[in-house]
Design a protein around this motif. Sequence first.
Motif, PDB file in Angstrom:
ATOM      1  N   GLY A   8      47.644  52.960  40.690  1.00 47.52           N
ATOM      2  CA  GLY A   8      47.974  54.223  41.350  1.00 47.52           C
ATOM      3  C   GLY A   8      46.999  54.643  42.418  1.00 47.52           C
ATOM      4  N   VAL A   9      45.903  53.895  42.569  1.00 48.39           N
ATOM      5  CA  VAL A   9      44.922  54.206  43.612  1.00 48.39           C
ATOM      6  C   VAL A   9      45.615  54.104  44.976  1.00 48.39           C
ATOM      7  CG1 VAL A   9      42.777  53.474  44.730  1.00 48.39           C
ATOM      8  CG2 VAL A   9      42.970  53.442  42.234  1.00 48.39           C
ATOM      9  N   ASN A  10      45.417  55.101  45.794  1.00 48.41           N
ATOM     10  CA  ASN A  10      45.998  55.180  47.148  1.00 48.41           C
ATOM     11  C   ASN A  10      47.515  55.360  47.143  1.00 48.41           C
ATOM     12  OD1 ASN A  10      43.432  54.782  48.331  1.00 48.41           O
ATOM     13  ND2 ASN A  10      43.656  52.559  48.148  1.00 48.41           N
ATOM     14  N   ALA A  11      48.089  55.783  46.009  1.00 53.81           N
ATOM     15  CA  ALA A  11      49.516  56.111  45.992  1.00 53.81           C
ATOM     16  C   ALA A  11      49.766  57.328  46.865  1.00 53.81           C
ATOM     17  CB  ALA A  11      49.969  56.389  44.562  1.00 53.81           C
ATOM     18  N   VAL A  51      39.544  47.457  42.774  1.00 53.50           N
ATOM     19  CA  VAL A  51      40.074  48.158  41.604  1.00 53.50           C
ATOM     20  C   VAL A  51      40.116  47.171  40.444  1.00 53.50           C
ATOM     21  CG1 VAL A  51      42.022  49.380  40.586  1.00 53.50           C
ATOM     22  CG2 VAL A  51      41.470  49.710  43.007  1.00 53.50           C
ATOM     23  N   GLY A  52      39.429  47.526  39.364  1.00 58.00           N
ATOM     24  CA  GLY A  52      39.347  46.639  38.211  1.00 58.00           C
ATOM     25  C   GLY A  52      40.453  46.868  37.199  1.00 58.00           C
ATOM     26  N   ASN A  72      36.247  53.489  27.201  1.00 64.71           N
ATOM     27  CA  ASN A  72      37.012  53.246  28.416  1.00 64.71           C
ATOM     28  C   ASN A  72      36.326  52.087  29.144  1.00 64.71           C
ATOM     29  OD1 ASN A  72      39.359  54.690  29.694  1.00 64.71           O
ATOM     30  ND2 ASN A  72      38.043  54.446  31.484  1.00 64.71           N
ATOM     31  N   ASN A  73      37.037  50.953  29.283  1.00 65.16           N
ATOM     32  CA  ASN A  73      36.460  49.738  29.847  1.00 65.16           C
ATOM     33  C   ASN A  73      37.043  49.432  31.217  1.00 65.16           C
ATOM     34  OD1 ASN A  73      35.105  49.106  27.263  1.00 65.16           O
ATOM     35  ND2 ASN A  73      37.166  48.640  26.549  1.00 65.16           N
ATOM     36  N   VAL A  74      36.179  49.095  32.148  1.00 63.19           N
ATOM     37  CA  VAL A  74      36.605  48.643  33.472  1.00 63.19           C
ATOM     38  C   VAL A  74      36.046  47.240  33.681  1.00 63.19           C
ATOM     39  CG1 VAL A  74      36.548  49.047  35.960  1.00 63.19           C
ATOM     40  CG2 VAL A  74      36.600  50.990  34.380  1.00 63.19           C
ATOM     41  N   GLU A  75      36.940  46.291  33.981  1.00 64.74           N
ATOM     42  CA  GLU A  75      36.520  44.908  34.203  1.00 64.74           C
ATOM     43  C   GLU A  75      36.906  44.480  35.609  1.00 64.74           C
ATOM     44  OE1 GLU A  75      37.571  42.139  31.100  1.00 64.74           O
ATOM     45  OE2 GLU A  75      37.851  43.774  29.669  1.00 64.74           O
ATOM     46  N   LEU A  76      35.921  43.946  36.314  1.00 60.59           N
ATOM     47  CA  LEU A  76      36.145  43.408  37.655  1.00 60.59           C
ATOM     48  C   LEU A  76      35.443  42.058  37.704  1.00 60.59           C
ATOM     49  CD1 LEU A  76      37.374  43.912  40.467  1.00 60.59           C
ATOM     50  CD2 LEU A  76      35.200  44.957  41.131  1.00 60.59           C
TER      51      LEU A  76
END
Length: 280
Positions: free
Chosen positions: A112-115, A172-173, A188-192
């Motif tokens: 949804g980033v930049n939607a 965006v991960g 809350n996990n963010v993986e890149l």
Amino acid sequence: QQSAVLQVSPDGDIARDCPRKFLWIVVRPHSLAHFISLRGEMLSCTEAHRFARLACHPPPRTLRSHTRQHLVRCRPVSRVVGDSRSSFSIVKDRSTTKTELLELCATIPSNGVNATEETKEEVRSIAKRLVEINPTAKPASSGADNGALDGLWELIYTDVQGQSSGKLGPFVGFVTQEVKVSRDLYKNNVELGPLKLALSAKWDVLNDASWKVIFIDLVVSLFNIQLLRKEFPTDGSRYGFWRMGYVDKDTRVLYTSSASKKGESMFVLTKISDDLPTMS
């Protein structure tokens, strides 16, 4: 309150409708019938030629033992009362609306980033309709205690533009959320690629739909080697709020807010697994 009596054929047709005092769900063993529980959930059994009957009176004493074990006493109906067909309508509307929301989110890249604002409004409108037919009672309190929120969840859409969306610089991960209510803990996990960020938090239950989420720490690792661990103040001064809008066995609509900002942010998550990779 009066509850409805339904006799439902395998194809879902309603044979009759009448009021009584209490609702008993009677299911004959090995039958294929579909009917609606008090909370609007679709239930089923196995064999096409039998009926499922919802009877509003206690079962006869002469019921055979193998049938008696399939009886479930329920409290009087308060929501789906009077028009039995509305129960079927609720389930159909929920399924249709949920599919509409998930299919729309699948077309929106990068969580949804930049939607566009138009897209955000469309997602919010569909989510609002879904929230109105939420099947899980008290999702932040007794619903959570019964496991409604537990598991590994994948973020598929948010209108947040910061780290919660998985946005790290221009990238965006992949964002997941692990929830273990019995431990009062979520991550809350963010993986890149090999880079991972894990935000841990606990919560206080505010009411049947809301938590006050208190942040514990943020861990940054690269190739599974911890590079940084930032602990937040133990006085609980770093916190936010969660409002559980919609919860079922594989989909959640979550609204978050903070004391410093007006308005709510929305998250749509789908369940990956009951297993939690970083929490036992």
